[in-house]
Scaffold this active site. Structure first.
Site, PDB file in Angstrom:
ATOM      1  N   ALA A 273      -8.319 -39.994 -39.972  1.00  0.00           N
ATOM      2  CA  ALA A 273      -9.297 -39.078 -40.576  1.00  0.00           C
ATOM      3  C   ALA A 273     -10.665 -39.247 -39.921  1.00  0.00           C
ATOM      4  O   ALA A 273     -11.153 -40.368 -39.775  1.00  0.00           O
ATOM      5  CB  ALA A 273      -9.398 -39.342 -42.079  1.00  0.00           C
TER       6      ALA A 273
ATOM      7  N   TYR B  22     -21.089 -40.380 -34.212  1.00  0.00           N
ATOM      8  CA  TYR B  22     -19.633 -40.363 -33.972  1.00  0.00           C
ATOM      9  C   TYR B  22     -19.227 -41.454 -32.962  1.00  0.00           C
ATOM     10  O   TYR B  22     -18.261 -42.188 -33.176  1.00  0.00           O
ATOM     11  CB  TYR B  22     -19.257 -38.976 -33.460  1.00  0.00           C
TER      12      TYR B  22
HETATM   13  N1  CAA Z   1     -25.641 -33.469 -21.564  1.00  0.00           N
HETATM   14  C1  CAA Z   1     -26.933 -33.245 -21.289  1.00  0.00           C
HETATM   15  N2  CAA Z   1     -27.654 -32.313 -21.910  1.00  0.00           N
HETATM   16  C2  CAA Z   1     -27.061 -31.571 -22.832  1.00  0.00           C
HETATM   17  C3  CAA Z   1     -25.710 -31.743 -23.171  1.00  0.00           C
HETATM   18  C4  CAA Z   1     -24.996 -32.734 -22.480  1.00  0.00           C
HETATM   19  N3  CAA Z   1     -23.703 -32.975 -22.740  1.00  0.00           N
HETATM   20  N4  CAA Z   1     -25.395 -30.870 -24.138  1.00  0.00           N
HETATM   21  C5  CAA Z   1     -26.510 -30.166 -24.390  1.00  0.00           C
HETATM   22  N5  CAA Z   1     -27.499 -30.587 -23.576  1.00  0.00           N
HETATM   23  C6  CAA Z   1     -28.870 -30.077 -23.532  1.00  0.00           C
HETATM   24  C7  CAA Z   1     -28.888 -28.557 -23.484  1.00  0.00           C
HETATM   25  O1  CAA Z   1     -28.768 -28.096 -22.165  1.00  0.00           O
HETATM   26  C8  CAA Z   1     -30.252 -28.259 -24.072  1.00  0.00           C
HETATM   27  O2  CAA Z   1     -31.229 -28.499 -23.090  1.00  0.00           O
HETATM   28  P1  CAA Z   1     -32.523 -27.566 -22.990  1.00  0.00           P
HETATM   29  O3  CAA Z   1     -33.279 -27.783 -24.259  1.00  0.00           O
HETATM   30  O4  CAA Z   1     -33.237 -28.092 -21.789  1.00  0.00           O
HETATM   31  O5  CAA Z   1     -32.004 -26.182 -22.838  1.00  0.00           O
HETATM   32  C9  CAA Z   1     -30.346 -29.341 -25.102  1.00  0.00           C
HETATM   33  O6  CAA Z   1     -29.529 -30.420 -24.723  1.00  0.00           O
HETATM   34  C10 CAA Z   1     -29.762 -28.856 -26.420  1.00  0.00           C
HETATM   35  O7  CAA Z   1     -30.785 -28.901 -27.238  1.00  0.00           O
HETATM   36  P2  CAA Z   1     -30.737 -28.000 -28.550  1.00  0.00           P
HETATM   37  O8  CAA Z   1     -31.972 -28.294 -29.271  1.00  0.00           O
HETATM   38  O9  CAA Z   1     -30.395 -26.589 -28.216  1.00  0.00           O
HETATM   39  O10 CAA Z   1     -29.476 -28.649 -29.279  1.00  0.00           O
HETATM   40  P3  CAA Z   1     -28.902 -28.240 -30.655  1.00  0.00           P
HETATM   41  O11 CAA Z   1     -29.691 -28.879 -31.717  1.00  0.00           O
HETATM   42  O12 CAA Z   1     -28.690 -26.767 -30.729  1.00  0.00           O
HETATM   43  O13 CAA Z   1     -27.499 -28.967 -30.557  1.00  0.00           O
HETATM   44  C11 CAA Z   1     -25.325 -29.414 -29.678  1.00  0.00           C
HETATM   45  C12 CAA Z   1     -26.482 -28.453 -29.734  1.00  0.00           C
HETATM   46  C13 CAA Z   1     -24.946 -29.893 -31.074  1.00  0.00           C
HETATM   47  C14 CAA Z   1     -25.720 -30.618 -28.853  1.00  0.00           C
HETATM   48  C15 CAA Z   1     -24.188 -28.624 -29.033  1.00  0.00           C
HETATM   49  O14 CAA Z   1     -24.519 -28.395 -27.701  1.00  0.00           O
HETATM   50  C16 CAA Z   1     -22.861 -29.351 -29.084  1.00  0.00           C
HETATM   51  O15 CAA Z   1     -22.137 -29.253 -30.046  1.00  0.00           O
HETATM   52  N6  CAA Z   1     -22.525 -30.064 -28.001  1.00  0.00           N
HETATM   53  C17 CAA Z   1     -21.208 -30.698 -27.893  1.00  0.00           C
HETATM   54  C18 CAA Z   1     -21.252 -32.136 -28.287  1.00  0.00           C
HETATM   55  C19 CAA Z   1     -19.867 -32.688 -28.086  1.00  0.00           C
HETATM   56  O16 CAA Z   1     -19.368 -32.792 -26.966  1.00  0.00           O
HETATM   57  N7  CAA Z   1     -19.183 -33.021 -29.161  1.00  0.00           N
HETATM   58  C20 CAA Z   1     -17.826 -33.454 -29.080  1.00  0.00           C
HETATM   59  C21 CAA Z   1     -17.040 -32.781 -30.178  1.00  0.00           C
HETATM   60  S1  CAA Z   1     -15.281 -32.987 -30.009  1.00  0.00           S
HETATM   61  C22 CAA Z   1     -15.011 -34.550 -30.521  1.00  0.00           C
HETATM   62  O17 CAA Z   1     -15.874 -35.270 -30.931  1.00  0.00           O
HETATM   63  C23 CAA Z   1     -13.589 -35.010 -30.415  1.00  0.00           C
HETATM   64  C24 CAA Z   1     -13.486 -36.184 -29.527  1.00  0.00           C
HETATM   65  O18 CAA Z   1     -13.291 -37.291 -30.014  1.00  0.00           O
HETATM   66  C25 CAA Z   1     -13.508 -35.978 -28.058  1.00  0.00           C
END
Ligand code: CAA
Length: 240
Positions: free
Chosen positions: A83, A147
């Site tokens: 979970a 996480y």
């Molecule tokens: N590396 C570097 N920079 C990143 C990035 C990354 N991986 N992801 C986003 N950014 C940057 C963006 O380009 C943006 O930059 P700018 O401001 O210069 O444009 C900035 O970070 C994002 O800022 P925001 O204020 O727009 O971010 P937000 O508050 O809207 O949040 C987020 C967005 C939540 C980070 C969204 O991008 C997201 O969900 N990212 C995915 C995170 C991820 O990979 N999660 C894994 C989920 S699956 C899982 O967890 C299962 C597992 O075990 C594998």
């Protein structure tokens, strides 16, 4: 009599694949879920696997639920702590609530799931503890301080439990899935998901069954000398 396996978060996603694979391998399986009654009912209809509703973040609820499973099916021999939730946000935006929700469910949830049944495993001199960690516990992940902390914590848990359980015939191992095609990963914004897939040498997301098959192996007698280990299943995205 067949051994009894419990899978938390076992009615959807990777957990559903694990529950089904264990049932197909001959175990008596119970699957828990936190809130989605409809998905749980559908899963039970399709698989014949009984589901139990409780919040893994709550110790007393977990203890009572585990006791009910043992009353229904018998002592739990195999526990799969699967979970988990995400509350992704860049650290400067992450709220204490997002931190605590993820820690309580993903990390304390493992304690709450294993601790009540650990003494029984010790007495019976057999147990399999399998914790579903994540690639992001190994490498960290932008927007996942909460996480990643829990998933790295899982690895500390299994290495410690392995040392405590080894002489009692209990093994404790982790699986670190990479990005698997589940609702959790599909909830990541499409552009971000595409950039993640581009970083996976296999060129695709993993399948829930590819994780379930690792669990079936770790649950088996054949895996008895594997203890405190981590299986990474991530399409070559990351090596420890
Ligand atoms: N590396 C570097 N920079 C990143 C990035 C990354 N991986 N992801 C986003 N950014 C940057 C963006 O380009 C943006 O930059 P700018 O401001 O210069 O444009 C900035 O970070 C994002 O800022 P925001 O204020 O727009 O971010 P937000 O508050 O809207 O949040 C987020 C967005 C939540 C980070 C969204 O991008 C997201 O969900 N990212 C995915 C995170 C991820 O990979 N999660 C894994 C989920 S699956 C899982 O967890 C299962 C597992 O075990 C594998």
């Amino acid at each position: 009599m067949s051994r009894v396996a419990l899978v938390t978060g076992g009615s959807r996603g990777i957990g559903a694949a694990i529950s089904t694979a264990l049932k197909d391998a001959g175990y008596s399986v119970a699957a828990t879920y936190a809130g989605n009654d409809e998905a749980a009912a559908k899963f039970t209809d399709e698989s014949g696997i009984k589901t139990y509703k409780w919040n893994v973040a709550d110790y007393d609820e977990s203890k009572a639920g585990l006791a009910q499973v043992e009353a229904d099916l018998g002592p739990i021999d195999i526990v799969v702590a699967n979970a988990g939730i995400t509350r992704d946000a860049p650290f400067h935006k992450m709220t204490p609530e997002q931190w605590h929700q993820v820690i309580d469910t993903n990390l304390t949830g493992v304690f709450n799931t294993v601790h009540p049944i650990w003494p029984g495993m010790r007495e019976r001199k057999f147990g399999r503890v399998i914790v579903i960690s994540s690639i992001n516990g190994q490498k960290g992940q932008f927007a996942q301080v909460n996480y990643a902390a829990t998933k790295a914590g899982d690895l500390g848990i299994i290495k410690s439990l392995a040392q405590e359980g080894a002489r009692a015939g209990i093994t404790a191992n982790a699986i670190c899935p990479g990005y698997i095609g589940t609702d959790m990963v599909m909830a990541v914004p499409e552009k971000v998901r595409e950039s993640i897939i581009a970083q996976i040498p296999a060129g695709r997301l993993g399948e829930p069954d590819e994780i379930a098959r690792c669990v079936v192996f770790l649950a088996s007698d054949d895996s008895g000398f594997i203890n405190g280990s981590t299986i990474s299943a991530n399409g070559a995205q990351f090596f420890v």
